[in-house]
Design a protein around this motif. Sequence first.
Motif, PDB file in Angstrom:
ATOM      1  N   ALA A   1      13.240 -12.641 -10.390  1.00 12.53           N
ATOM      2  CA  ALA A   1      12.656 -14.049 -10.069  1.00 12.53           C
ATOM      3  C   ALA A   1      13.126 -14.324  -8.751  1.00 12.53           C
ATOM      4  CB  ALA A   1      12.982 -15.082 -11.190  1.00 12.53           C
ATOM      5  N   VAL A   2      12.365 -15.103  -7.809  1.00 17.37           N
ATOM      6  CA  VAL A   2      12.909 -15.761  -6.706  1.00 17.37           C
ATOM      7  C   VAL A   2      12.245 -17.359  -7.004  1.00 17.37           C
ATOM      8  CG1 VAL A   2      12.374 -16.008  -4.164  1.00 17.37           C
ATOM      9  CG2 VAL A   2      12.451 -13.657  -5.230  1.00 17.37           C
ATOM     10  N   VAL A   3      13.085 -18.195  -6.786  1.00 17.51           N
ATOM     11  CA  VAL A   3      12.652 -19.479  -6.862  1.00 17.51           C
ATOM     12  C   VAL A   3      12.762 -20.308  -5.760  1.00 17.51           C
ATOM     13  CG1 VAL A   3      13.060 -21.553  -8.348  1.00 17.51           C
ATOM     14  CG2 VAL A   3      13.796 -19.458  -9.218  1.00 17.51           C
ATOM     15  N   GLY A   4      11.593 -20.729  -5.415  1.00 17.39           N
ATOM     16  CA  GLY A   4      11.507 -21.647  -3.997  1.00 17.39           C
ATOM     17  C   GLY A   4      10.661 -20.839  -3.197  1.00 17.39           C
ATOM     18  N   ALA A   5       9.570 -21.321  -2.723  1.00 17.92           N
ATOM     19  CA  ALA A   5       8.609 -20.463  -1.767  1.00 17.92           C
ATOM     20  C   ALA A   5       8.545 -21.258  -0.386  1.00 17.92           C
ATOM     21  CB  ALA A   5       7.109 -20.409  -2.287  1.00 17.92           C
ATOM     22  N   GLY A   6       9.637 -21.356   0.070  1.00 16.71           N
ATOM     23  CA  GLY A   6       9.937 -21.624   1.492  1.00 16.71           C
ATOM     24  C   GLY A   6      10.023 -20.562   2.377  1.00 16.71           C
ATOM     25  N   PRO A   7      10.534 -20.643   3.790  1.00 14.31           N
ATOM     26  CA  PRO A   7      10.485 -19.333   4.602  1.00 14.31           C
ATOM     27  C   PRO A   7      11.581 -18.367   3.976  1.00 14.31           C
ATOM     28  CG  PRO A   7      10.552 -21.278   5.703  1.00 14.31           C
ATOM     29  CD  PRO A   7      10.528 -21.782   4.520  1.00 14.31           C
ATOM     30  N   ALA A   8      12.624 -19.087   3.341  1.00 16.47           N
ATOM     31  CA  ALA A   8      13.623 -17.978   2.624  1.00 16.47           C
ATOM     32  C   ALA A   8      12.980 -17.364   1.677  1.00 16.47           C
ATOM     33  CB  ALA A   8      14.817 -18.743   2.563  1.00 16.47           C
ATOM     34  N   GLY A   9      12.560 -18.149   0.504  1.00 15.73           N
ATOM     35  CA  GLY A   9      12.028 -17.462  -0.717  1.00 15.73           C
ATOM     36  C   GLY A   9      11.006 -16.537  -0.509  1.00 15.73           C
ATOM     37  N   LEU A  10      10.029 -17.011   0.369  1.00 15.37           N
ATOM     38  CA  LEU A  10       9.001 -16.003   0.975  1.00 15.37           C
ATOM     39  C   LEU A  10       9.378 -14.781   1.535  1.00 15.37           C
ATOM     40  CD1 LEU A  10       6.429 -18.617   1.762  1.00 15.37           C
ATOM     41  CD2 LEU A  10       6.311 -17.199  -0.315  1.00 15.37           C
ATOM     42  N   ALA A  11      10.141 -14.825   2.497  1.00 17.37           N
ATOM     43  CA  ALA A  11      10.753 -13.574   3.169  1.00 17.37           C
ATOM     44  C   ALA A  11      11.257 -12.739   2.127  1.00 17.37           C
ATOM     45  CB  ALA A  11      11.699 -14.060   4.167  1.00 17.37           C
TER      46      ALA A  11
ATOM     47  N   ASP B   1      16.298 -10.455 -14.761  1.00 19.17           N
ATOM     48  CA  ASP B   1      17.664  -9.739 -14.679  1.00 19.17           C
ATOM     49  C   ASP B   1      18.098 -10.144 -13.176  1.00 19.17           C
ATOM     50  OD1 ASP B   1      17.011  -7.992 -16.883  1.00 19.17           O
ATOM     51  OD2 ASP B   1      15.583  -6.768 -15.831  1.00 19.17           O
ATOM     52  N   ARG B   2      17.552 -10.282 -12.413  1.00 18.45           N
ATOM     53  CA  ARG B   2      18.142 -10.708 -11.062  1.00 18.45           C
ATOM     54  C   ARG B   2      17.432 -12.026 -10.471  1.00 18.45           C
ATOM     55  NH1 ARG B   2      21.037  -7.902 -12.854  1.00 18.45           N
ATOM     56  NH2 ARG B   2      22.248  -6.024 -11.772  1.00 18.45           N
ATOM     57  N   ILE B   3      18.070 -12.876  -9.980  1.00 15.23           N
ATOM     58  CA  ILE B   3      17.608 -14.204  -9.530  1.00 15.23           C
ATOM     59  C   ILE B   3      17.884 -14.632  -8.089  1.00 15.23           C
ATOM     60  CG2 ILE B   3      17.496 -16.613  -9.964  1.00 15.23           C
ATOM     61  CD1 ILE B   3      17.927 -16.313 -12.911  1.00 15.23           C
ATOM     62  N   LEU B   4      16.705 -14.798  -7.294  1.00 11.59           N
ATOM     63  CA  LEU B   4      17.261 -15.397  -6.398  1.00 11.59           C
ATOM     64  C   LEU B   4      16.920 -16.639  -5.951  1.00 11.59           C
ATOM     65  CD1 LEU B   4      16.926 -13.241  -2.693  1.00 11.59           C
ATOM     66  CD2 LEU B   4      16.416 -15.714  -2.817  1.00 11.59           C
ATOM     67  N   LEU B   5      17.647 -17.761  -5.601  1.00  8.69           N
ATOM     68  CA  LEU B   5      17.510 -19.020  -5.541  1.00  8.69           C
ATOM     69  C   LEU B   5      17.370 -19.492  -3.914  1.00  8.69           C
ATOM     70  CD1 LEU B   5      20.248 -20.054  -8.025  1.00  8.69           C
ATOM     71  CD2 LEU B   5      17.699 -20.020  -8.581  1.00  8.69           C
ATOM     72  N   ALA B   6      16.090 -20.262  -3.647  1.00 14.80           N
ATOM     73  CA  ALA B   6      15.959 -20.597  -2.480  1.00 14.80           C
ATOM     74  C   ALA B   6      15.291 -21.823  -2.260  1.00 14.80           C
ATOM     75  CB  ALA B   6      15.153 -19.387  -1.404  1.00 14.80           C
ATOM     76  N   LEU B   7      15.912 -22.820  -2.785  1.00  9.09           N
ATOM     77  CA  LEU B   7      15.422 -24.056  -3.077  1.00  9.09           C
ATOM     78  C   LEU B   7      15.493 -25.003  -1.866  1.00  9.09           C
ATOM     79  CD1 LEU B   7      17.555 -24.851  -6.585  1.00  9.09           C
ATOM     80  CD2 LEU B   7      15.167 -23.510  -6.118  1.00  9.09           C
ATOM     81  N   GLY B   8      16.035 -24.560  -0.933  1.00 11.93           N
ATOM     82  CA  GLY B   8      15.817 -25.423   0.520  1.00 11.93           C
ATOM     83  C   GLY B   8      16.947 -26.762   0.442  1.00 11.93           C
ATOM     84  N   ALA B   9      16.593 -27.338   1.272  1.00 16.34           N
ATOM     85  CA  ALA B   9      17.316 -28.964   1.494  1.00 16.34           C
ATOM     86  C   ALA B   9      16.415 -30.067   1.864  1.00 16.34           C
ATOM     87  CB  ALA B   9      18.278 -28.678   2.728  1.00 16.34           C
ATOM     88  N   ARG B  10      17.062 -31.039   1.587  1.00 15.04           N
ATOM     89  CA  ARG B  10      16.310 -32.459   1.841  1.00 15.04           C
ATOM     90  C   ARG B  10      17.105 -33.405   2.860  1.00 15.04           C
ATOM     91  NH1 ARG B  10      19.119 -33.144  -2.934  1.00 15.04           N
ATOM     92  NH2 ARG B  10      20.478 -34.991  -2.818  1.00 15.04           N
ATOM     93  N   GLU B  11      16.509 -34.451   3.601  1.00 11.49           N
ATOM     94  CA  GLU B  11      17.254 -35.219   4.442  1.00 11.49           C
ATOM     95  C   GLU B  11      17.890 -36.183   3.518  1.00 11.49           C
ATOM     96  OE1 GLU B  11      13.354 -35.910   6.461  1.00 11.49           O
ATOM     97  OE2 GLU B  11      14.560 -35.876   8.269  1.00 11.49           O
ATOM     98  N   THR B  12      18.986 -36.975   4.014  1.00 10.33           N
ATOM     99  CA  THR B  12      19.478 -37.896   3.349  1.00 10.33           C
ATOM    100  C   THR B  12      18.769 -39.260   3.536  1.00 10.33           C
ATOM    101  OG1 THR B  12      21.661 -36.788   3.851  1.00 10.33           O
ATOM    102  CG2 THR B  12      21.767 -39.199   3.301  1.00 10.33           C
TER     103      THR B  12
END
Lengths: 402, 472
Positions: free
Chosen positions: A7-17, A108-119
């Motif tokens: 499972a990859v969570v987050g479909a930004g550039p990191a998660g999609l790549a 079985d394996r998880i890759l988290l790519a949830l990104g960031a936000r501005e303050t």
Amino acid sequence: MKRIPVAVVGAGPAGLAASTELARLGHEVHCYERESVAGGMPRHCGHQGFGLLDLHRPLDGPAYAAELVRRARQAGVTLHTDHTLLSLDGKRMRFCSPEQGAFEIEADRILLALGARETPRPARLIDGIRSPAILTTGALQRFVTLQGRRPFRRAVVIGSDIVGFSAIMTCRHAGIEAAALLEEAPFLRVPSLLARGEEMLLGTHVYAGCDALSIEGERGRIEGVCFHWQGEERFIECDGVVFSGEFTPESALLRQSRLSWDPRNDSLPVTQGFGTPHPGIYTAGNLLRGALAAYKCHAEGIAAARSLHTGINRPPAEAIPIATPTLENLDWISPSLVDPTLPHPYLTRLRFRRPTRGTLLTLLNGREVMRSRINARPWQTVTLPWFGQEVKEGDRLELRFF
Amino acid sequence: MIETIDLNDLFSVRPLPFNPEEEDFDVIIVGAGVVGCALFKEFAEQGAKTLLIEKANDILEGASKGNSALLHTGFDAPPESLELACIKRGYEEFLRIKDRFRLPFLNTQALVVAWDDEQLAKLDAILAKGRGNGIKDLDLLEPDQIRRREPRLSPRAKGAVLVHGESVIDAWSAPLAYLRVGLAAGGSAVFSSPVTGGEYDGQLWNLQTPRGTFRGRLVINAAGLYGDIVDRIAGFEDWRIIPRKGQFLIYDKSAYDLIRSIILPVPTKITKGVVLTRTAYGNLLLGPTAEDQESRTDRRTLRQTLRMLQEKGEAILPGLNEHKVVATFAGLRPASDRPEYRVHRNERGDWITAGGIRSTGLTSALGLAKHLFELSGLPSRPVDYQDPVVPNISVFAPRDYERPGYGRMVCHCEQVTKREILRALEGESPAGTYGGLRRRTRAVMGRCQGFNCLADVAELCKRVKAKKEGAL
Ligand SMILES: Cc1cc2nc3c(=O)[nH]c(=O)nc-3n(C[C@H](O)[C@H](O)[C@H](O)COP(=O)(O)OP(=O)(O)OC[C@H]3O[C@@H](n4cnc5c(N)ncnc54)[C@H](O)[C@@H]3O)c2cc1C
Ligand SMILES: Cc1cc2nc3c(=O)[nH]c(=O)nc-3n(C[C@H](O)[C@H](O)[C@H](O)COP(=O)(O)OP(=O)(O)OC[C@H]3O[C@@H](n4cnc5c(N)ncnc54)[C@H](O)[C@@H]3O)c2cc1C
């Protein structure tokens, strides 16, 4: 409960790549994204500045995001949009989706790519009134790029991160006058090429070292921003304020799920192989530390995917934290852990919140193993080379100024 | 094509639900804060023909929009005061109705903590006052007992009074439930209608607003921060509101578990000190300050004050600095030039003032409403009605996203669905202001403050507004 291999969570550039790479390596990949459309932050960056260094052609944000999505689909990734990760318990993930409500999936394996936000404004404790027209760059871009709306006519941008300039470009594109860019620190957070002192940038006045910032107005309507600059009080009329930069990882749900925590990065600790102290859980992209350019997150996604691929049956390692107890103004450090079972060499990257110069020592078990001269501006990533020795289980690593 | 959107104009003014020329009311309540809403519920339930008139386009736009959301027992209230009586009655009444209307409630209990010997010496008096006030469930705790209960609290705690009954509620859903009960029981409410003047014609009060004159036999002034101004209509000129600002910090949900109990200071004459408490939405709240001011609208927050609050909070709870602040806000208490509630009635008995309800109104409102109904002398003719629903936005009960069919997640930080937002905009007693939408759903109130969802939320508001205005 549904069980899936990867499972990859987050479909930004990191998660999609990462998803694309994992699919190419032969895995059955499910990628979960909480928004209705995959692509991550570039989706609302309606300006150029993407693609050249990873996809080898200049693209604007939405086109870049669309291309990454296309590649993932083509590689056979199953994309689940409108799926929100709610919490994690080991490798059991609690999600919700409009079709199912809340439900669980085990991977079985998880890759988290949830990104960031501005303050946003409240967390910066900026004085003054409250108004719905106080936005972040991301919010402004969503108005402009995703909804085709102009939320105000004349804006003051606060924060001189590189995205402050993205905010100015977004304003110009939307027909909003960007009256000024204000920075509370005495220095700008972008290379001097882009902004010099109080000179005008694309018609916008730039002020660093602003004090006593206050948003003025009445009953939710902004009338202007008041501040002190070089001992003088100034007032700039505007009907909207944009807070830009000061990215912080979108990591709250991981902390609430009681995963291990690195307060320096406001995120999970991460090894040079994008692993975490939790077996089978990997991470990449801005979730690690706040924002870098998209192509870097893209590269991290690929590297994390390869690591996940080769590490699939590896037992969890006792990773060694890189301690930095005396490093002031450290913004982030990556990796923050060294996994002795992973191949060396590795590079250590760090960033400081303020201009920082000095000699940085790397200590292995209290003994100096490397000296590095650094002279870092707040927008610069400092890269430390490998110090040439293998790290073993039980070793101690520390960075400290000479 | 880029079109302008005015973020201060996302809601349409609510139409009047009746023609003012044609209706006389038994009672008119001026002001839809928590006190006005509770009065509305009580009088309508008792069968009085009741009208609620509010200046803003939604409820809770005054003092009641920002408070600590604690349901007080009254252990520290002024002995033998009306305030104490109403707090106790309000507390009981809340417990009685909370399950029926599914109002969030968490009995966290409170610790009044002494941090030095001087404060320690006062604990006995606090205990005695509490018992004198009729609050039986009070205990003195030793430092090791405090540590066992609250291991993360600073070890400097010298002792504490444990108040078993103190609790946390959802300060926005409860008054909304009161409003909806009042409506379900046959009451009427008008918004965007500031009462600007009024005359008594021998039988009826004629209250003037820009949207017409409303007539009623009895007026109850529950105008909160404007109570003194509205009171002049009835000739009461001998008191005045002195707004008292309270600034707050809200910490991210990761801080929720740092404490279990509400942490209260030992009150001193000079400072009220700060409170640390969990909120119904899963955050940790720190505040408020107490700053007297002239303005009835100025809710500015100041960095300097907030930093001071943070320092105090971190001294009490050392781990707090590792958690993020997600929101700041200020509330205004309708304090007056005297410390007690300003509850009075004119000689004719056709005007009652429920004023100066400064810092305990959320708790006392239901009790005060019962008290004023008795004072009104109106006959009790309880009506049957169908219980209204108030959607849960607290962390104490299941949320909307857990059920299928929610459309999509709009606000990711507070997990607010499109279904919830549309319901708040188009459903029963809909949101009439941006704040009203936020208070009904929690949208845009989380850690990103709209980075992800504001544009989406604004678009939904705009669409519903266009739809409503098109329908008119
Ligand atoms: C205003 C602005 C301008 C920028 N300009 C440029 C530029 O010109 N050039 C450049 O190279 N970079 C630019 N960037 C930076 C670039 O967009 C980011 O570095 C990049 O998008 C980061 O990729 P990511 O995959 O780590 O995170 P993101 O792109 O943030 O993707 C994370 C994804 O995870 C999803 N997600 C988060 N939490 C959950 C959850 N609980 N469940 C399911 N899904 C979840 C999010 O919805 C999101 O889609 C800009 C950024 C901003 C904000
Ligand atoms: C910082 C702070 C913390 C607090 N903490 C707690 C707590 O933990 N527990 C607790 O029990 N209480 C607490 N309180 C107290 C509580 O919030 C108040 O007592 C309560 O909100 C007062 O409500 P009200 O209805 O009297 O006034 P308001 O909420 O001000 O309502 C008055 C209403 O009248 C309307 N109005 C005014 N003039 C007119 C007019 N001319 N015509 C028509 N309408 C008019 C206003 O728009 C407003 O909606 C706190 C208060 C503050 C400020």
